[in-house]
Design a protein around this motif. Structure first.
Motif, PDB file in Angstrom:
ATOM      1  N   ARG A  46     -38.815   5.950 -32.055  1.00  0.00           N
ATOM      2  CA  ARG A  46     -37.908   4.847 -31.780  1.00  0.00           C
ATOM      3  C   ARG A  46     -38.688   3.589 -31.475  1.00  0.00           C
ATOM      4  NH1 ARG A  46     -35.700   3.244 -27.033  1.00  0.00           N
ATOM      5  NH2 ARG A  46     -36.433   5.101 -25.994  1.00  0.00           N
TER       6      ARG A  46
ATOM      7  N   LEU B 258     -24.493   7.496 -28.875  1.00  0.00           N
ATOM      8  CA  LEU B 258     -25.747   8.241 -28.768  1.00  0.00           C
ATOM      9  C   LEU B 258     -26.676   7.818 -29.900  1.00  0.00           C
ATOM     10  CD1 LEU B 258     -26.211  10.928 -26.867  1.00  0.00           C
ATOM     11  CD2 LEU B 258     -26.620  11.901 -29.082  1.00  0.00           C
TER      12      LEU B 258
ATOM     13  N   PRO C 285     -33.748  -2.182 -26.541  1.00  0.00           N
ATOM     14  CA  PRO C 285     -32.356  -2.271 -26.091  1.00  0.00           C
ATOM     15  C   PRO C 285     -31.845  -3.690 -25.801  1.00  0.00           C
ATOM     16  CG  PRO C 285     -33.454  -0.457 -25.036  1.00  0.00           C
ATOM     17  CD  PRO C 285     -34.504  -1.179 -25.808  1.00  0.00           C
TER      18      PRO C 285
ATOM     19  N   HIS D  99     -26.836  -0.635 -21.866  1.00  0.00           N
ATOM     20  CA  HIS D  99     -26.830   0.559 -21.003  1.00  0.00           C
ATOM     21  C   HIS D  99     -25.748   1.550 -21.400  1.00  0.00           C
ATOM     22  CE1 HIS D  99     -24.272  -2.501 -19.088  1.00  0.00           C
ATOM     23  NE2 HIS D  99     -23.489  -1.483 -18.814  1.00  0.00           N
ATOM     24  N   GLN D 100     -24.902   1.178 -22.342  1.00  0.00           N
ATOM     25  CA  GLN D 100     -23.882   2.118 -22.813  1.00  0.00           C
ATOM     26  C   GLN D 100     -24.416   3.020 -23.919  1.00  0.00           C
ATOM     27  OE1 GLN D 100     -21.265   2.919 -21.527  1.00  0.00           O
ATOM     28  NE2 GLN D 100     -19.825   1.287 -21.079  1.00  0.00           N
ATOM     29  N   ILE D 101     -25.652   2.796 -24.300  1.00  0.00           N
ATOM     30  CA  ILE D 101     -26.228   3.628 -25.356  1.00  0.00           C
ATOM     31  C   ILE D 101     -27.170   4.645 -24.732  1.00  0.00           C
ATOM     32  CG2 ILE D 101     -27.755   3.618 -27.360  1.00  0.00           C
ATOM     33  CD1 ILE D 101     -26.425   1.263 -28.367  1.00  0.00           C
ATOM     34  N   ILE D 102     -26.982   5.884 -25.108  1.00  0.00           N
ATOM     35  CA  ILE D 102     -27.848   6.958 -24.621  1.00  0.00           C
ATOM     36  C   ILE D 102     -28.884   7.216 -25.706  1.00  0.00           C
ATOM     37  CG2 ILE D 102     -27.912   9.315 -23.787  1.00  0.00           C
ATOM     38  CD1 ILE D 102     -24.765   8.977 -23.555  1.00  0.00           C
ATOM     39  N   PHE D 103     -30.142   7.033 -25.360  1.00  0.00           N
ATOM     40  CA  PHE D 103     -31.195   7.257 -26.338  1.00  0.00           C
ATOM     41  C   PHE D 103     -31.744   8.673 -26.166  1.00  0.00           C
ATOM     42  CE2 PHE D 103     -31.193   2.669 -25.794  1.00  0.00           C
ATOM     43  CZ  PHE D 103     -31.179   2.246 -27.100  1.00  0.00           C
ATOM     44  N   VAL D 104     -31.846   9.373 -27.252  1.00  0.00           N
ATOM     45  CA  VAL D 104     -32.461  10.701 -27.217  1.00  0.00           C
ATOM     46  C   VAL D 104     -33.679  10.640 -28.129  1.00  0.00           C
ATOM     47  CG1 VAL D 104     -32.133  13.139 -27.606  1.00  0.00           C
ATOM     48  CG2 VAL D 104     -30.210  11.754 -26.890  1.00  0.00           C
ATOM     49  N   ASP D 105     -34.839  10.849 -27.549  1.00  0.00           N
ATOM     50  CA  ASP D 105     -36.069  10.785 -28.337  1.00  0.00           C
ATOM     51  C   ASP D 105     -36.519  12.189 -28.673  1.00  0.00           C
ATOM     52  OD1 ASP D 105     -36.091   8.076 -28.225  1.00  0.00           O
ATOM     53  OD2 ASP D 105     -37.182   8.004 -26.337  1.00  0.00           O
TER      54      ASP D 105
END
Lengths: 498, 247
Positions: free
Chosen positions: B93, B87, B97, B108-114
């Motif tokens: 940001r 995460l 990616p 695509h294995q990373i979840i971005f939370v802005d």
């Protein structure tokens, strides 16, 4: 979903019911009578009596004059209604949505059911045969709208299936009474020479409304399918709702939490038993002063885990104002979905995806839906378009991530203009100025030309250079457009390399 | 003989202390993950890069922030080998990616939370550190207080997820409850035999603080999908580059 309705009409319902109990009445004319406005009127007549000229609505004395051997029995409206009710219950085996139309009709919402019988005709035949065997004279019709099915069943041909969208053709030959109108309106229509629906169906609604009132146009619209009509099912659709009345009014957050936990446990139990999960839920508190306080949640996947749902609701509990106290709590699942036990692998990983989904729900509930992003490669070279947001969790990797060209680890959302010093046209810069700071470049790679995609937009191509300054910081610069006589190309900084 | 027994006892006691201090992973899951940071192993407690703790990175400029993220991405590539998602929480940001592919991470294995502020970022970080199925949580933010970092430390001690706090342009550098503090700066890129052009990324890694370890300074490069340690003699070549001549 496309709706289909079946209307059943029992022309001799009350008398058929009597015949079932007294078989000896089957072959003799008889009527059921009851008092009305100081007279004894005929409330129902059997088929034989009908054939002899005795109709419903006649005064009993007149009928006995026409047909002296007429058998007369008292009417029993309550018993008749009970039988109609039980018939409706019996019809539940054909569709889950059945409504009663007193005194002698049933209405079935058969959307999505007939294919189990192999089509609408076999479905209708099966239903009718069973009712006939039960001793009832019955007429039926299937159509797109309640109004049309009703009209055809009572006034049209027998056992007819109106094809989708053909309400108008089916209705034009029928008399105006088929539209479920008030007797006064029907009378006026006849007086004006409208004897079939076809005669006025094409008149502008505004004109009709002025003459016959808005109920009339509504009825016409309901039959044609332009006005929506609902029915009242005898068995209401199951709602996922739990109530918790409180002995003492609750005014503390702790009390509300306990109430919520109890309700969630009850509701989740029912949901779990049916293999369903909540997608949207609402929690209401009815205050003593009549006000209703409510909080609602949504989940990204159907869930029946009380702890997870509780955590989602918990974030909003501070917004409830108990004031003098809450006396009743109601928890309702507004949207329920089947839980697919064998869920697709959400993150293509061994990690437990439900835990991540729950975490995502928590984040969404706290800071909003548009905050979580995951990216997939898009088949574009233009850097801004090379990624696309993965909207739903079931989107999968279709193309691999490009690796042949190095991309900066940080990309500015918008390229920022810079001033550069270039020894010769079409050569890389030897220094650039960005935000009043000068960077001397010692190493350069490039250019990598990226053209605009002409099928998307027109624009200048970009020549990208990877550059490194004296301190070792690495940048991604580009020149927009070509050198030409009349204008110098613009330079931009677009990113930072690790 | 006695000396050996004594050493053994001291080692056991040290490990016990480490467990008490929250280095659970360092003791139990030794050699589980190989970060390829062999040259700086001496700096770490038990000679293992501590996982299941919080690391702090400080970067005063945009360029050094990129360098820090590059170093973090190098560490993530090992942490994410178990194919657990990661995460990435950030307030502004600019991470791109596709570039993560260079570090062996499937973007695509990373979840971005802005998020919009530091407070939200910390809330999300605390929530996600609780989630054991994540491999790591990275938070890019501005300022963190000591109490807030203590909360995070308590969470990771329970869950064992590795956290990275990346402070971009902090107003003040205050001590935090994290086990380490890193400053990553750019260094001249490395090209074998001084070939022209921009070479492989190289960073000056300054480990300013590490609990139960020895701080120090190293030069690390990244190529071939792993960290490469650059000895001072190799660096001397690349640190004094000749200005390339054009035309």
């Amino acid at each position: 979903m496309h709706k289909r309705f079946l209307s059943l009409w029992f022309p001799f319902f009350a008398t058929d019911r009597i015949v079932k109990h007294h078989p000896h009445l089957q072959d003799i004319p008889f009527v059921l009578s009851g008092p009305e406005r100081g007279r004894t009127m005929i409330k129902a007549a059997n088929k034989i009596a009908n054939r002899e000229g005795v109709f419903v609505g006649m005064v009993l004395a007149d009928a006995q004059a026409i047909l002296p051997q007429l058998h007369v029995l008292p009417e029993e409206p309550d018993a008749t209604e009970n039988v109609l009710n039980s018939l409706a219950q019996w019809c539940l085996r054909f569709t889950p949505i059945v409504a009663i139309e007193p005194p002698d009709g049933l209405l079935l919402d058969i959307s999505g059911c007939p294919h189990l019988w192999g089509g609408e005709h076999p479905y209708l035949d099966d239903l009718m045969d069973r009712l006939h065997k039960g001793g009832y004279e019955v007429r039926a019709a299937i159509a797109d709208t309640i109004g049309c099915a009703w009209a055809i069943a009572r006034h049209g041909q027998h056992r007819i299936v109106v094809p989708t969208g053909a309400q108008e053709e089916a209705l034009i030959t029928l008399p105006p009474t088929a539209l479920r109108l008030e007797p006064a309106v029907v009378e006026r229509l006849h007086k004006l020479g409208f004897h079939t629906i076809g005669q006025f169906i094409h008149i502008a609604p505004g004109t009709l409304r002025r003459r016959f009132g808005s109920t009339f146009t509504a009825r016409l619209g309901q039959a044609l399918g332009t006005v929506f009509e609902t029915l009242q099912p005898i068995q209401p659709l199951k709602s996922y709702q739990e109530h918790l009345p409180c002995l003492e009014p609750i005014c503390t957050a702790t009390g509300i939490k306990i109430a919520l936990q109890r309700l969630l446990e009850l509701l989740c139990n029912t949901l779990a038993k049916e293999g369903k999960g909540m997608r949207r839920g609402i929690f209401k508190g009815y205050r003593i002063d009549g006000n209703v306080q409510q909080i609602s949640i949504g989940t990204s996947r159907a869930s029946h885990s009380p702890t997870h749902l509780f955590r989602l609701f918990e974030l909003q509990i501070p917004t409830i104002e108990p004031a003098l106290g809450i006396e009743l709590f109601v928890l309702e699942a507004l949207l329920v979905e089947d839980i697919n036990e064998a869920q697709e692998t959400l993150w293509e990983s061994r990690g437990d995806s439900t835990e991540i989904a729950e975490l995502m729900d928590n984040i969404v509930a706290k800071i909003g839906i548009n905050t979580i992003h995951r990216y997939l490669p898009a088949a574009h070279h233009w850097p801004e378009r090379a990624i696309r947001d993965r909207i739903s969790s079931d989107m999968h990797l279709q193309t691999t991530w490009p690796t042949q060209n190095l991309r900066p680890l940080h990309l500015l959302p918008h390229p920022e203009p810079i001033e550069v010093m270039v020894p010769l046209p079409d050569y890389p810069p030897i220094l650039f100025r960005h935000r009043k700071k000068i960077y001397k470049l010692v190493k350069v790679d490039g250019p990598e030309r990226i053209e605009q995609e002409w099928w998307i937009t027109n624009g200048k191509p970009r020549d990208y250079y990877r550059v490194e300054d004296e301190s070792g910081a690495r940048y991604w610069l580009f020149r927009s457009g070509h050198y030409s006589d009349d204008s110098a190309p613009e330079w931009f900084i677009h990113g930072f390399f690790a | 003989m006695e000396g050996i027994a004594k050493k053994e006892i001291i080692k056991q006691l040290q490990e016990k202390i480490l467990v008490l201090e929250g280095f659970k992973k360092a003791v139990s899951a030794r050699n589980d993950l190989d970060f390829g940071l062999r040259a700086m192993e001496d700096a770490f407690p038990c000679r293992v890069f501590p996982t299941g703790v919080i690391h702090e990175f400080i970067s005063p400029t945009a360029a050094s922030a990129t360098a820090s993220n590059g170093f973090i991405a190098g560490l993530l590539s090992t942490l994410m080998k178990k194919e657990k998602p990661c995460l990435w929480v950030s307030s502004k940001r600019s991470l791109y990616p596709p570039a993560l592919e260079l570090f062996g991470i499937a973007p695509h294995q990373i979840i971005f939370v802005d998020v919009t502020g530091d407070k939200e970022a910390l809330w999300v970080m605390e929530q996600s550190l609780n989630c054991r199925v994540l491999s790591a949580v990275v938070a890019e933010l501005g300022d963190v207080s000591f109490a807030e970092s203590q909360r995070l430390q308590l969470v990771v001690e329970r869950s064992g997820v590795t956290g990275f706090i990346h402070r971009k342009r902090p107003r003040r550098v205050t001590p935090l409850a994290c086990v380490s503090r890193w400053r990553i700066r750019h260094a001249m890129s490395y090209t074998p035999d001084n070939l022209p052009g921009v070479g492989h990324p190289v960073w000056e890694v300054h480990l300013e603080k590490i609990r139960n370890g020895k701080p120090g300074k190293w030069h690390w490069g990244w190529w071939g999908g792993q960290f490469v340690h650059l000895c001072p003699d190799k660096l001397s070549q690349s640190i004094s580059p000749k200005r390339e001549r054009y035309a």
